[in-house]
Design a protein around this motif. Structure first.
Motif, PDB file in Angstrom:
ATOM      1  N   LYS A  53      40.074 -73.901  -0.743  1.00 26.38           N
ATOM      2  CA  LYS A  53      39.788 -73.119  -1.932  1.00 26.38           C
ATOM      3  C   LYS A  53      39.648 -71.651  -1.560  1.00 26.38           C
ATOM      4  O   LYS A  53      39.387 -71.308  -0.402  1.00 26.38           O
ATOM      5  CB  LYS A  53      38.513 -73.617  -2.606  1.00 26.38           C
ATOM      6  CG  LYS A  53      38.600 -75.042  -3.132  1.00 26.38           C
ATOM      7  CD  LYS A  53      37.283 -75.456  -3.753  1.00 26.38           C
ATOM      8  CE  LYS A  53      37.341 -76.892  -4.268  1.00 26.38           C
ATOM      9  NZ  LYS A  53      36.048 -77.322  -4.861  1.00 26.38           N
ATOM     10  N   ALA A  54      39.786 -70.778  -2.560  1.00 24.27           N
ATOM     11  CA  ALA A  54      39.655 -69.340  -2.326  1.00 24.27           C
ATOM     12  C   ALA A  54      38.289 -68.998  -1.743  1.00 24.27           C
ATOM     13  O   ALA A  54      38.166 -68.111  -0.895  1.00 24.27           O
ATOM     14  CB  ALA A  54      39.886 -68.573  -3.628  1.00 24.27           C
ATOM     15  N   THR A  55      37.262 -69.713  -2.183  1.00 25.72           N
ATOM     16  CA  THR A  55      35.910 -69.450  -1.683  1.00 25.72           C
ATOM     17  C   THR A  55      35.722 -69.895  -0.236  1.00 25.72           C
ATOM     18  O   THR A  55      34.716 -69.568   0.389  1.00 25.72           O
ATOM     19  CB  THR A  55      34.873 -70.165  -2.566  1.00 25.72           C
ATOM     20  OG1 THR A  55      35.206 -71.561  -2.651  1.00 25.72           O
ATOM     21  CG2 THR A  55      34.844 -69.574  -3.957  1.00 25.72           C
ATOM     22  N   THR A  99      42.231 -74.134  -7.115  1.00 20.56           N
ATOM     23  CA  THR A  99      41.506 -73.194  -6.269  1.00 20.56           C
ATOM     24  C   THR A  99      40.362 -72.562  -7.035  1.00 20.56           C
ATOM     25  O   THR A  99      40.449 -72.325  -8.232  1.00 20.56           O
ATOM     26  CB  THR A  99      42.441 -72.063  -5.783  1.00 20.56           C
ATOM     27  OG1 THR A  99      42.904 -71.339  -6.912  1.00 20.56           O
ATOM     28  CG2 THR A  99      43.602 -72.616  -5.008  1.00 20.56           C
ATOM     29  N   GLY A 100      39.281 -72.271  -6.277  1.00 26.02           N
ATOM     30  CA  GLY A 100      38.170 -71.534  -6.847  1.00 26.02           C
ATOM     31  C   GLY A 100      37.541 -72.214  -8.044  1.00 26.02           C
ATOM     32  O   GLY A 100      36.939 -71.563  -8.887  1.00 26.02           O
ATOM     33  N   ASP A 140      42.295 -59.424  -3.932  1.00 27.56           N
ATOM     34  CA  ASP A 140      42.215 -60.728  -4.594  1.00 27.56           C
ATOM     35  C   ASP A 140      43.492 -61.528  -4.395  1.00 27.56           C
ATOM     36  O   ASP A 140      43.463 -62.750  -4.206  1.00 27.56           O
ATOM     37  CB  ASP A 140      41.944 -60.555  -6.083  1.00 27.56           C
ATOM     38  CG  ASP A 140      40.566 -59.970  -6.363  1.00 27.56           C
ATOM     39  OD1 ASP A 140      39.741 -59.930  -5.430  1.00 27.56           O
ATOM     40  OD2 ASP A 140      40.320 -59.548  -7.505  1.00 27.56           O
ATOM     41  N   VAL A 168      43.592 -63.175  -0.944  1.00 29.29           N
ATOM     42  CA  VAL A 168      42.784 -64.399  -0.918  1.00 29.29           C
ATOM     43  C   VAL A 168      43.537 -65.539  -1.594  1.00 29.29           C
ATOM     44  O   VAL A 168      43.617 -66.661  -1.055  1.00 29.29           O
ATOM     45  CB  VAL A 168      41.424 -64.161  -1.603  1.00 29.29           C
ATOM     46  CG1 VAL A 168      40.636 -65.459  -1.670  1.00 29.29           C
ATOM     47  CG2 VAL A 168      40.626 -63.099  -0.852  1.00 29.29           C
ATOM     48  N   GLU A 169      44.120 -65.270  -2.742  1.00 22.24           N
ATOM     49  CA  GLU A 169      44.843 -66.301  -3.482  1.00 22.24           C
ATOM     50  C   GLU A 169      46.055 -66.814  -2.707  1.00 22.24           C
ATOM     51  O   GLU A 169      46.429 -67.984  -2.815  1.00 22.24           O
ATOM     52  CB  GLU A 169      45.296 -65.745  -4.836  1.00 22.24           C
ATOM     53  CG  GLU A 169      44.154 -65.432  -5.793  1.00 22.24           C
ATOM     54  CD  GLU A 169      44.612 -64.643  -7.008  1.00 22.24           C
ATOM     55  OE1 GLU A 169      45.836 -64.406  -7.122  1.00 22.24           O
ATOM     56  OE2 GLU A 169      43.764 -64.264  -7.829  1.00 22.24           O
TER      57      GLU A 169
END
Length: 378
Positions: free
Chosen positions: A40-42, A24-25, A99, A102-103
């Motif tokens: 992905k996190a984004t 991720t990310g 955060d 999101v994760e």
């Protein structure tokens, strides 16, 4: 062993491995479990948690200052005797606690998948007629999960994919964070840059402005602030900025709640390598204090005492004047400050305990070491 069997077994291992790990990310962060949302996190766009009394919408936004989380909480709790009340809507930018949200959802990974779940099990899992859902939009896809009860012992959560009916056990912590978003997720900081990242500061208060640079910022013990045009450590500014940078948001001001008039207190502009400059404006509205900055993305309330103290000294600091040190508070509260222990208004130090009358005194007797007349001899 048959060669085709070996090849099939190898492919099976690879496919299972792909289901158990996801990066991720751009970072090689491995998540173990069954991948439910491969993103992905984004790529996370929005998460909506819904229960009978609550709807929490967590969405990712982007502006000139960067990407950030924004939450809308609609609280539908009923009043006394189930009286219908107007839903309370609260909006705010999220802080660093978001955060983990999101994760948790990009990628979204279940702890395990449950096979052959029948109606009896659905009922025991709380999934026969669930009243809570979570909908995740990430990577161009939207998936809704119905949320059941907690598992025994570990307190993870049963969840069912609303689309295909598959049942999973999922870590419950992200759902709890969304449920209590109003207290867990709001941004408290006024600035995005941490103190150790700041290399320059500009203060504006009234008609006065001044600038400082932070020397040795990479070494907390040796770091200090130097005023422009005056080499050396600026002790006065250092003491003031320590307080000013500790100002925190207590709540976001909602639509229609902003004071009709906001008076300027001071503006503080910070610069940090690799980041855009940002300015905190501290303002007064009636008896309350407020602030706004590029980082807060909105007007927030501040604690009255610390904000008032910072504003009262800001202009003197900008003009390079010395600030009188804070008066130390006497131990024991106001009564002790008046010269006596709690319970004796105005009593001198060392006087009798609360509730005891002082002993009778002989006229003209010399004072005791504590300032009270000595008792008359018997």
């Amino acid at each position: 062993m048959n060669k085709s069997v070996i090849v099939f077994a190898g492919l099976l291992v690879l496919s299972l491995g792909g289901a158990w790990a996801r990066y991720t990310g751009g970072e090689e962060t491995t998540k173990e479990g069954v991948v439910l949302i491969d993103a992905k996190a984004t790529e996370l766009e929005k998460v909506v948690y819904t229960s009978p009394e609550l709807t929490v919408t967590f969405e990712m936004r982007t502006d000139d200052f960067g990407r950030y989380g924004w939450v809308t909480v609609e609280d539908r709790k009923k009043g006394k005797a189930d009286a219908v009340v107007e839903p309370k809507v609260t909006r705010f930018k999220t802080g660093t606690a978001a955060d983990k949200v999101v994760e948790a959802f990009a990628p979204m990974v279940a702890l395990r998948k449950l096979e052959n779940v029948d109606d009896t099990q659905l009922t025991s899992f709380g999934l026969k007629e669930p009243d809570s859902t979570v909908t995740i939009s990430a990577g161009g896809k939207t998936v809704t999960f119905e949320l059941g009860g907690e598992t025994y012992g570990t307190k993870d959560r049963y969840a069912k994919n609303q689309g295909d009916g598959k049942v999973y056990v999922i870590d419950d912590e992200p759902f709890k964070t969304l449920k209590f978003a109003a207290t867990r997720l709001p941004e408290r900081s006024l600035l995005g840059a941490k103190v150790e990242m700041i290399d320059g500061l500009r203060l504006g208060a009234g008609a006065s402005t001044a600038s400082w640079t932070q020397k040795n910022r990479d070494d907390k013990a040796a770091a200090y602030w130097e005023r422009e045009g005056k080499p050396g450590k600026d002790e006065t500014f250092g003491n003031w900025i320590d307080k000013a940078l500790k100002l925190k948001s207590t709540a976001y001001v909602q639509d229609g709640e902003a004071p009709a008039e906001l008076l300027p207190g001071f503006d503080l502009t910070v610069t940090a390598p690799g980041q855009k400059p940002e300015t905190v404006s501290v303002l007064q509205g009636g008896d309350d204090w407020y602030a706004k900055s590029e980082s807060t993305r909105g007007l927030v309330k501040l604690s009255r005492g610390p904000a008032k103290d910072a504003v009262e000294d800001a202009q003197d600091v900008a003009e390079g004047k010395e600030i009188a040190p804070d008066e130390p508070k006497a131990p024991g509260g106001a009564e002790a400050a008046a010269g006596g222990p709690p319970g004796m208004l105005g009593g001198p130090p060392g006087g009798p305990p609360p509730g005891m009358m002082p002993p009778p005194v002989r006229p003209g007797a010399p004072p005791s070491p504590h300032g009270m007349p000595k008792p008359a001899p018997k």
